[in-house]
Design an enzyme around this catalytic site. Structure first.
Site, short mmCIF file in Angstrom:
data_model
loop_
_atom_site.label_atom_id
_atom_site.label_comp_id
_atom_site.label_asym_id
_atom_site.label_seq_id
_atom_site.Cartn_x
_atom_site.Cartn_y
_atom_site.Cartn_z
CE LYS A 114 6.38 -6.11 -7.81
NZ LYS A 114 7.48 -6.26 -6.78
CE LYS A 197 0.99 1.37 -1.66
NZ LYS A 197 2.12 0.88 -0.86
CE LYS A 200 8.99 2.91 -6.22
NZ LYS A 200 9.00 2.40 -4.81
P1 ADP Z 1 5.41 2.58 -3.48
O1 ADP Z 1 4.20 1.98 -3.01
O2 ADP Z 1 5.27 3.96 -3.77
O3 ADP Z 1 6.04 1.81 -4.68
P2 ADP Z 1 7.12 1.17 -1.59
O4 ADP Z 1 6.44 -0.17 -1.84
O5 ADP Z 1 8.57 1.16 -2.39
O6 ADP Z 1 6.54 2.44 -2.20
O7 ADP Z 1 7.23 1.08 -0.33
C1 ADP Z 1 8.39 1.64 0.66
C2 ADP Z 1 7.69 1.61 2.01
O8 ADP Z 1 6.69 2.59 2.28
C3 ADP Z 1 7.14 0.17 2.61
O9 ADP Z 1 7.46 0.02 3.96
C4 ADP Z 1 5.64 0.75 2.29
O10 ADP Z 1 4.85 0.04 3.14
C5 ADP Z 1 5.64 2.22 2.64
N1 ADP Z 1 4.60 2.75 2.03
C6 ADP Z 1 4.54 2.95 0.95
N2 ADP Z 1 3.39 3.74 0.41
C7 ADP Z 1 2.59 4.06 1.47
C8 ADP Z 1 1.33 4.76 1.82
N3 ADP Z 1 0.74 5.32 1.09
N4 ADP Z 1 1.05 4.70 3.03
C9 ADP Z 1 1.87 4.05 4.30
N5 ADP Z 1 3.07 3.67 3.94
C10 ADP Z 1 3.55 3.36 2.69
NA NA Z 2 5.10 -0.84 -4.09
#
Ligand code: ADP
Ligand code: NA
Length: 330
Positions: A114, A197, A200
Site C-alpha cells: 500500500k 480480479k 473496487k
Molecule cells: P476489494 O478487493 O474489492 O477491495 P476486499 O478486499 O474488501 O475487496 O474484499 C472483501 C472480501 O471479498 C475478501 O474476503 C476477499 O477475499 C473477497 N473478494 C474480493 N474480491 C474478490 C474477487 N474478485 N473474487 C473473490 N473474492 C473476492
Molecule cells: Na482489497
C-alpha cells in the site's frame, strides 16, 4: 455447542459489495453460520486507516450490515455486529501493539504494497498497525479458525505468533487460530480485463458488478463482458479467461457444475450463454437488492439487530479483555 469458532470482518468502504465479495466471502459466511459458531463484523475501525468522510462511513457501515443480512446471515444463527460498537477491539489492540516487534510489523507485505503505491508520507500509523488490530479482533473471540483469502494469510500467522508470545509470557490465555482458506471459492475476475480480479479499487465501472446497482445495468455488463474470438463455451482459464470467469459466476450462482453448463451450451455460442447468465444474475440480485433496501428503510429494526449483535459479541470480548488485563497487571 462444540462448533469451532470463526471470526471474519468485512470493510464498509465501498457502499455496495461487488459480485467478487459475494462469491468469494459472503457466500462462505452463509455456509459457516450453520457449521461454526460464527462472528462477523463490519470493520469500521479498520476503515479509518485511510481518510473517510464521517457521514459516508456511517452510511456505508449500515449498508454493509444490511447487505450481510440480505445475503442470508441470520442474527439468531451467527453473531453480526459493527466493530466500533465493541470497544474491547481497540482496548485489546493496545496490549497487542505492545507485544509486537517494530521489525515484525514492518515485514507485513500489505503495508509495503500500500505504501509503495501511495507513498510513506501519506500512510498513517493506523495503517501500519492495522494487522495488530486484526490480531486483537481474532484473539478477543478465541476464534480457532479465520476464513481469509490468500492475501491475509500473513496476518493470521502474525496472530499465531503474538498469541503464542502472550501465552508464553503470561500463561495460557488465547486459543491459537488457524487460517481457514476456502479452496473451492472461485476468484472472480474483472469482466473487461480477466487478467485482474474484480475489485473496487482496480476495476473500471464496466468491469465490476455492484450488487446494489440497477439489475438492468448489471445485465448489460454481463452481456458486454470481454470473451475471445472462438464460439465454444468451455472452461479454460488460460486460453479462455473471460468465458471461464463467466462460467464460474454462472456455476456458483446456480449450483450447476461447470461440466453441466458446458454441455447445456454446446453449439449455442456466447450470445445465448451470456443472455441466460444475465437473467440468472438479475433473478438473484433483484431480491438481494430489495432486501437490502428493506433493512435500510427500517432503521429501528436494523439498529436493534446490530445492538443485539454487539451485546452478544461483548459478552465474549469483555471476558477475554478482563482476563488479559488481569494477566498484564492492570
Ligand atoms: P476489494 O478487493 O474489492 O477491495 P476486499 O478486499 O474488501 O475487496 O474484499 C472483501 C472480501 O471479498 C475478501 O474476503 C476477499 O477475499 C473477497 N473478494 C474480493 N474480491 C474478490 C474477487 N474478485 N473474487 C473473490 N473474492 C473476492
Ligand atoms: Na482489497
Amino acid at each position: 455447542l462444540d462448533r469451532p469458532r470463526v471470526l471474519s470482518g468485512i470493510q464498509p468502504t465501498a457502499g455496495s459489495f461487488h459480485l467478487g465479495n459475494y462469491l468469494g466471502a459472503l457466500r462462505q459466511y452463509l455456509v459457516l453460520q450453520d457449521t461454526h459458531d460464527a462472528f462477523y463484523m463490519v470493520v469500521d475501525l479498520h476503515a479509518i486507516t485511510v481518510p473517510q468522510d464521517p457521514a459516508e462511513l456511517r452510511a456505508n457501515t449500515r449498508v454493509a450490515a444490511a447487505q450481510l443480512l440480505a445475503s442470508g446471515l441470520d442474527p439468531d444463527r451467527c453473531t453480526l455486529f459493527i466493530q466500533s460498537h465493541v470497544p474491547e477491539h481497540a482496548q485489546l489492540a493496545w496490549v497487542m501493539n505492545c507485544l509486537t516487534g517494530f521489525g515484525e510489523a514492518s515485514r507485513m507485505t500489505q503495508f509495503k504494497d500500500k505504501t509503495a503505491k501511495q507513498g510513506m508520507e501519506r500512510a498513517t500509523v493506523g495503517l501500519f498497525t492495522y494487522p495488530v488490530l486484526q490480531v486483537a479482533d481474532i484473539l478477543l473471540y478465541q476464534a480457532s479458525q479465520v476464513p481469509v483469502g490468500e492475501d491475509q494469510r500473513q496476518h493470521v500467522e502474525l496472530t499465531r505468533d503474538i498469541a503464542e508470545r502472550f501465552n508464553g509470557r503470561y500463561g495460557d490465555t488465547f486459543v491459537i487460530p488457524a487460517p481457514y482458506i476456502v479452496k473451492e471459492t472461485g476468484k472472480i475476475y474483472d469482466l473487461q480485463d480477466p487478467a485482474i480480479k474484480m475489485s473496487k479499487s482496480a476495476s473500471t465501472p464496466k468491469g465490476i458488478i455492484n450488487l446494489l446497482d440497477e439489475p438492468k445495468v448489471s445485465a448489460k455488463k454481463i452481456k458486454s463482458a470481454v470473451t475471445d474470438t472462438e464460439t465454444e463455451v468451455r472452461f479454460d482459464e488460460e486460453k479462455k479467461p473471460g468465458i471461464s470467469n463467466l462460467l464460474t459466476i454462472y456455476s456458483t450462482l446456480t449450483g450447476t457444475s461447470i461440466a453441466d453448463l458446458e454441455r447445456t451450451y454446446e453449439g449455442k455460442g456466447y450470445g445465448a450463454f451470456k443472455t441466460e447468465l444475465a437473467e440468472v444474475l438479475v433473478e438473484w440480485v433483484t431480491p438481494f437488492r430489495e432486501s437490502t433496501q428493506e433493512y435500510l428503510a427500517d432503521p429501528a429494526t436494523l439498529d436493534g439487530i446490530l445492538a443485539k449483535g454487539a451485546e452478544k459479541a461483548r459478552a465474549v470480548a469483555g471476558e477475554t479483555l478482563a482476563r488479559t488485563y488481569d494477566k498484564v497487571g492492570f
